[in-house]
Write a protein that holds these residues in place. Structure first.
Motif: not given
Length: 201
Positions: A43, A75-79, A84, A86
């Motif tokens: 992430l 934003k946490y991308q690919n958590i 995601d 946001h």
């Protein structure tokens, strides 16, 4: 992020909410952590836009404080795989967050453990109630929806799910697996105006 009643600090493994109160001229603080369970190893935590200002995050191991930049959106991308997360401030300066789900097989993986609260429970409106010494930190029942290529919105039945005493996830009803799914709660905070609460034994 800095709000009127609390600050929010974002880390890769968790989110810390710092609540402030003043009783008889004495400043008091309390921290509640939301720790992600089963999060994706790759992430990324990405600030959106330019930093507004900065503040300091204090821990027992960092008495001098850790400088943290303040943004209106992160934003946490690919958590989770294909998911995601946001966080952002809306036009009323309320903190909101959206889970943007591309891989709907990951829905069951979404859960977090809440640490530091006096109590955690769901009320009869399916609002997530998190009790601090200063008041309730509320997550309103999620509004979940999908949007097609014509921007037509279809609401999806959803609710918070309390999977154990302090672990929270989501229940999601029927949806179109070919479209992205958006889970969209809103956060609010109500103080006790100086009164303190304690968790019942």
């Amino acid at each position: 992020m800095r709000l009127a009643e609390y600050d929010v600090y974002f880390f890769k493994s968790h989110i810390s909410y710092i609540f402030r109160n003043s009783v008889k001229g004495i400043d008091q603080i309390e921290r509640v952590d939301f720790k992600f369970l089963n999060a994706h190893a790759k992430l990324q935590l990405i600030p959106v836009g330019k930093a507004i200002n900065s503040s300091y995050y204090y821990t027992e191991n960092r008495k001098e404080g850790l400088e943290a930049k303040n943004f209106k959106s992160v934003k946490y991308q690919n958590i989770y795989e294909g998911v995601d997360l946001h966080f952002y401030l809306d036009e009323k300066n309320q903190l909101k967050y959206d889970f943007i789900i591309e891989d709907t097989n990951s829905i069951e993986k979404i859960e977090w453990v809440i640490e530091g609260a006096k109590d955690v429970f769901l009320d009869d409106k399916n609002e997530l109630k998190i009790a601090t010494s200063f008041g309730f930190f509320n997550h309103q029942a999620p509004f979940t929806y999908q949007k097609n290529e014509k921007n037509r919105i279809t609401e999806v039945i959803s609710s918070f799910q309390q999977r154990s005493e302090n672990i929270i996830g989501f229940n999601i009803g029927s949806f179109n697996p070919n479209l992205h799914l958006i889970i969209d709660p809103t956060i609010s905070y109500a103080t006790y105006y100086g009164k303190r609460i304690t968790k019942e034994p």
